[in-house]
Each structure stands twice: as structure tokens, then as C-alpha cells.
Motif scaffolding. Structure first.
Motif, PDB file in Angstrom:
ATOM      1  N   SER A  92      -8.099   4.544  -7.866  1.00 15.40           N
ATOM      2  CA  SER A  92      -6.879   5.091  -8.481  1.00 15.40           C
ATOM      3  C   SER A  92      -6.200   6.087  -7.523  1.00 15.40           C
ATOM      4  N   GLU A  93      -6.952   6.551  -6.534  1.00 12.68           N
ATOM      5  CA  GLU A  93      -6.356   7.470  -5.540  1.00 12.68           C
ATOM      6  C   GLU A  93      -5.627   6.698  -4.427  1.00 12.68           C
ATOM      7  N   TRP A  94      -5.716   5.380  -4.433  1.00 15.44           N
ATOM      8  CA  TRP A  94      -5.104   4.615  -3.345  1.00 15.44           C
ATOM      9  C   TRP A  94      -3.589   4.522  -3.520  1.00 15.44           C
ATOM     10  N   ALA A  95      -2.893   4.523  -2.401  1.00 21.22           N
ATOM     11  CA  ALA A  95      -1.427   4.378  -2.442  1.00 21.22           C
ATOM     12  C   ALA A  95      -1.081   2.932  -2.793  1.00 21.22           C
ATOM     13  N   SER A  96       0.068   2.736  -3.446  1.00 18.60           N
ATOM     14  CA  SER A  96       0.419   1.364  -3.802  1.00 18.60           C
ATOM     15  C   SER A  96       1.030   0.647  -2.601  1.00 18.60           C
ATOM     16  N   ALA A  97       0.872  -0.659  -2.601  1.00 19.64           N
ATOM     17  CA  ALA A  97       1.353  -1.477  -1.481  1.00 19.64           C
ATOM     18  C   ALA A  97       2.838  -1.769  -1.678  1.00 19.64           C
ATOM     19  N   SER A  98       3.611  -1.552  -0.638  1.00 19.18           N
ATOM     20  CA  SER A  98       5.048  -1.878  -0.695  1.00 19.18           C
ATOM     21  C   SER A  98       5.229  -3.376  -0.414  1.00 19.18           C
ATOM     22  N   THR A  99       6.453  -3.870  -0.556  1.00 25.63           N
ATOM     23  CA  THR A  99       6.677  -5.286  -0.230  1.00 25.63           C
ATOM     24  C   THR A  99       6.438  -5.523   1.265  1.00 25.63           C
ATOM     25  N   VAL A 100       6.715  -4.507   2.081  1.00 24.41           N
ATOM     26  CA  VAL A 100       6.427  -4.658   3.519  1.00 24.41           C
ATOM     27  C   VAL A 100       4.922  -4.807   3.727  1.00 24.41           C
ATOM     28  N   ASP A 101       4.135  -3.996   3.006  1.00 28.65           N
ATOM     29  CA  ASP A 101       2.666  -4.122   3.117  1.00 28.65           C
ATOM     30  C   ASP A 101       2.214  -5.516   2.682  1.00 28.65           C
ATOM     31  N   MET A 102       2.841  -6.026   1.609  1.00 30.41           N
ATOM     32  CA  MET A 102       2.453  -7.358   1.116  1.00 30.41           C
ATOM     33  C   MET A 102       2.794  -8.429   2.155  1.00 30.41           C
ATOM     34  N   ASP A 103       3.967  -8.302   2.778  1.00 25.20           N
ATOM     35  CA  ASP A 103       4.331  -9.258   3.840  1.00 25.20           C
ATOM     36  C   ASP A 103       3.342  -9.189   4.996  1.00 25.20           C
ATOM     37  N   LYS A 104       2.898  -7.968   5.284  1.00 28.08           N
ATOM     38  CA  LYS A 104       1.952  -7.825   6.401  1.00 28.08           C
ATOM     39  C   LYS A 104       0.592  -8.445   6.054  1.00 28.08           C
ATOM     40  N   ALA A 105       0.216  -8.406   4.774  1.00 25.09           N
ATOM     41  CA  ALA A 105      -1.048  -9.060   4.378  1.00 25.09           C
ATOM     42  C   ALA A 105      -0.937 -10.560   4.641  1.00 25.09           C
ATOM     43  N   GLN A 106       0.197 -11.125   4.251  1.00 25.48           N
ATOM     44  CA  GLN A 106       0.461 -12.552   4.521  1.00 25.48           C
ATOM     45  C   GLN A 106       0.483 -12.804   6.030  1.00 25.48           C
ATOM     46  N   GLY A 107       1.125 -11.893   6.761  1.00 27.75           N
ATOM     47  CA  GLY A 107       1.197 -12.019   8.227  1.00 27.75           C
ATOM     48  C   GLY A 107      -0.175 -11.923   8.872  1.00 27.75           C
ATOM     49  N   THR A 108      -1.045 -11.127   8.284  1.00 27.52           N
ATOM     50  CA  THR A 108      -2.391 -10.976   8.842  1.00 27.52           C
ATOM     51  C   THR A 108      -3.121 -12.318   8.856  1.00 27.52           C
ATOM     52  N   LEU A 109      -2.893 -13.130   7.830  1.00 34.22           N
ATOM     53  CA  LEU A 109      -3.539 -14.458   7.792  1.00 34.22           C
ATOM     54  C   LEU A 109      -3.095 -15.295   8.993  1.00 34.22           C
ATOM     55  N   LYS A 110      -1.811 -15.173   9.342  1.00 34.80           N
ATOM     56  CA  LYS A 110      -1.314 -15.934  10.495  1.00 34.80           C
ATOM     57  C   LYS A 110      -1.881 -15.387  11.800  1.00 34.80           C
TER      58      LYS A 110
END
Ligand code: SAH
Length: 373
Positions: A92-110
Motif C-alpha cells: 500500500s506504500e507503493w506509488a501507482s503506475a502511470s500510463t508511461v510506466d505501463m507502456d514501459k512494462a510492455q516495452g520491457t517484454l520487447k
């Protein structure tokens, strides 16, 4: 770091970890969920055409299975990363992921495909390949262990890994937690070649010849770095006791402003255009090379000029964006001599090898020698 820097750093870490955990829900929603909704709203006639000719819904189910596989891997990467990078136990102390963070998660797979699959070697050969070959040529039959090579902006770490595996003392540097957490996992926590399957291109419906092209699966890693490192450990020969392979976390200019650090070669791949002010990168590269006691000090580069700050997204400040010819003049003004400068080296970046079209960079490769003082 003061307290507010520490908090910002922890937020960047925990937002990254959250983006890896949220990938499952976000991808099911965005990739398949929205298309199922659209399908449900179509006329019965259109649904029948699609069902009879393409197996549309079945294809979406297969995509969901692939998303689940990707999610399993990203969650494991996040779990190991949370531990290693000491994220708070209480999520619950973690910061929320922005849409940029979400895109980077997808990018990490690539990026995982690019750096750690056998098929990614085709891409790696067009960029890391020339850099590795130039360094080998420059060092000749000298003792590679005595040659320290720094790789700023090393992404998932394959280039510094290859350098260490080929006998050099190599260090990678990164500031993105997506890259740091995922590279930590691949470099230290994989135990078998082909241990995981990744579906890096499952989120994109464009440029496909068949449905299977979207489901392209890659076994990763193609090599087990931890096993290679175990073999190198006994073989350290760096005078200052640097291990044959290491990584640093933080912005390149900040981390390497420490005057104690000397490097004989700096190798940059797809990196220099990430600078808001490329002069700072050049000065830092010159400074680390200038401290080297080697008789010849080199900066080898292969990459494009896709100036990252040009878009002005995310309230980013503007950057200094020079064309290659001007950049070369600036670099020369800092005391570098270009022994090699080649343009038009074609390379793709983290793109589906089965796609019917993809962007190809015409990269510039250079070998710039820091002239004697
Ligand atoms: N060299 C890798 C990654 C290239 S992408 C490859 O060829 O695949 C550029 C990388 O530089 C990104 O991973 C980004 O996070 C990193 N980067 C950008 N600015 C940086 C900085 N100031 N310090 C360290 N890394 C940086």
C-alpha cells in the motif's frame, strides 16, 4: 541523496514494480477485453463472417493465454526486484503506475526479446556486433581483462555482459528501474537456457501476415549469465579490483562525475540521443576516458539520433538536438579524433522479426580516440 530524493527514487521503483504486476489486468483489458466488447456490439452478420473465416474469438483466447505467460514472468521479475532493490514490504506504500510506466512494462517484454533471446541476435548483431568487433580490433592481442569498458544506458545489459564474457572488465549503467529490475533478474536469477517463454508482440495487431505472428514466442534467456559469471569470478585481474562484470544504477552524468572512476573504452548503443543536453554526456565520457592510464582511450558508438526530449511529452524540458554532422564537430572540439565514422548501418530495435514492415534505423558507427593530452 536527501530525503525527498530518496522518496522520489523509491516512488520510481515502486511504480515500476506496480506496472509489472498490473500488466496482467491492463493487457487483458486493452488487448482482448476491448475487442471482445466491440465484437459483442457488431451486427450478427459481421460476427458470423468473422467467426466463420477467422476464428476471431478463439484467437483472442490464445492472446489471453500469451498475456498470462508474460504476466507470470513480469510478476516474478517484480518479486525478485522488490527484494533486491528493497521496496517496502507493505504494497500500500507503493506509488501507482502511470500510463508511461505501463507502456514501459510492455516495452520491457520487447527488450527481453532484444537482449536475451536467440532470435534477438539478428538485431544485436547489427548494433552490439560492430561495437564488439571494433573493441576487439582496437585491443588486438592485449590482455582484455586489463581493459575496462563502460556501457552507459545499457538497457537489459546484454552488451556489457557480452564484453565480460569476451574477456573484458565491463560495467553497465542504467537509470530506468524497468531496465534495472529486469536486467537484474536476467543477469542473476535465471538458471536454465530457455527457462521462460515471452510473447513480446502480443499487444500489437498491425503488420501481421497471420495470427501466429502476433503470438511469436521466444525462449529466454538464450544463455545463463550467472553460469558465465561463476566462471569469470576466479579470473579477475583488474588492478583496482573491479569485478569482470558490474552494473551501476543512476543517471550517467551523476554516477560518473566521481573523479575516481577511469575507463579505457566507453561503448554507447542507442544512448547518446537520450540526453537533454548531449554536451554533458560528451564531457562525462571525455572525463572518464581522460582518467584512464591506457595509452589509447576510445569512445565507440552505434546508434541513431532519435532525440528523446524532442517530443516535449510529460512536461519534459526541451533538449539540444543536433544533426550528426554538428554533433561530430562538437565531439571533435572536446579532443576526440574520429578514426572511423560510418553512416547507414541498418538496424531494427526490439521489433517483431515476423512483422510485414518495421522501422529500420540507419545508424552511425564511430570509433573516436581521445587525443593525447
Ligand atoms: N543500449 C541498450 C538500451 C538503449 S535505450 C540497447 O541498445 O538496447 C537507451 C537506454 O538509456 C534506456 O534503457 C534508458 O533507460 C537509458 N538512459 C537514458 N538516459 C539515461 C541516463 N541519463 N543515465 C543512464 N541511463 C539512461
Amino acid at each position: 541523496m536527501d530525503d525527498s530524493d530518496r522518496q522520489a527514487d523509491q516512488n520510481a521503483l515502486t511504480a515500476t514494480l506496480n506496472s509489472f504486476y498490473l500488466y496482467r489486468r491492463a493487457a487483458h483489458h486493452n488487448v482482448t477485453g476491448r475487442r471482445r466488447e466491440l465484437y459483442a456490439r457488431m451486427s450478427e452478420r459481421h460476427r458470423a463472417v468473422l467467426a466463420q473465416t477467422t476464428g476471431f474469438l478463439h484467437n483472442l483466447e490464445q492472446i489471453d493465454v500469451a498475456i498470462d505467460q508474460n504476466s507470470g514472468l513480469l510478476e516474478l521479475v517484480a518479486q525478485i526486484g522488490a527484494n533486491e532493490f528493497e521496496a517496502p514490504q507493505d504494497r500500500s506504500e507503493w506509488a501507482s503506475a502511470s500510463t508511461v510506466d505501463m507502456d514501459k512494462a510492455q516495452g520491457t517484454l520487447k527488450q527481453i526479446y532484444r537482449d536475451w533471446s536467440a532470435e534477438g541476435e539478428r538485431e544485436r548483431a547489427t548494433c552490439y556486433g560492430p561495437l564488439l568487433a571494433e573493441i576487439d580490433r582496437l585491443v588486438g592481442d592485449g590482455d582484455r581483462r586489463q581493459v575496462r569498458v563502460l556501457v552507459p544506458g545499457c538497457g537489459l545489459g546484454r552488451l556489457p555482459f557480452e564484453l565480460a564474457a569476451n574477456g573484458y572488465t565491463a560495467q553497465g549503467n542504467e537509470f530506468s528501474y524497468h531496465m534495472l529490475v529486469a536486467s537484474y533478474f536476467f543477469l542473476n536469477h535465471t538458471t536454465l537456457a530457455g527457462q521462460f517463454r515471452v510473447y513480446p508482440f502480443v499487444g500489437s495487431f498491425s503488420h501481421l501476415r497471420t495470427h501466429d505472428d502476433q503470438l511469436a514466442a521466444f525462449a529466454v534467456p538464450d544463455v545463463v549469465p550467472a553460469a558465465v559469471f561463476a566462471g569469470l569470478a576466479a579470473d579477475d585481474a583488474d588492478p583496482a579490483g573491479l569485478p569482470r562484470f558490474s552494473m551501476t544504477a543512476g543517471a550517467f552524468v551523476d554516477v560518473y562525475s566521481d573523479p575516481a572512476m577511469a575507463w579505457d573504452v566507453v561503448a554507447t548503443a542507442f544512448f547518446i540521443d537520450t540526453a537533454p543536453n548531449v554536451l554533458e554526456y560528451i564531457e562525462t565520457i571525455r572525463a572518464v576516458l581522460a582518467r584512464s592510464s591506457a595509452s589509447k582511450r576510445y569512445w565507440v558508438n552505434c546508434g541513431p539520433l532519435l532525440w528523446h526530449f524532442e517530443s516535449g511529452h510529460d512536461d519534459q524540458p526541451a533538449g539540444i538536438e543536433l544533426p550528426m554532422a554538428d554533433l561530430v564537430k562538437v565531439i571533435e572540439s572536446y579532443g576526440f579524433v574520429f578514426d572511423k565514422l560510418e553512416h547507414g548501418i541498418q538496424a531494427a530495435y526490439a521489433t517483431n522479426p515476423r512483422a510485414q514492415g518495421s522501422w529500420v534505423y540507419n545508424n552511425t558507427l564511430w570509433v573516436a580516440r581521445l587525443a593525447d593530452k
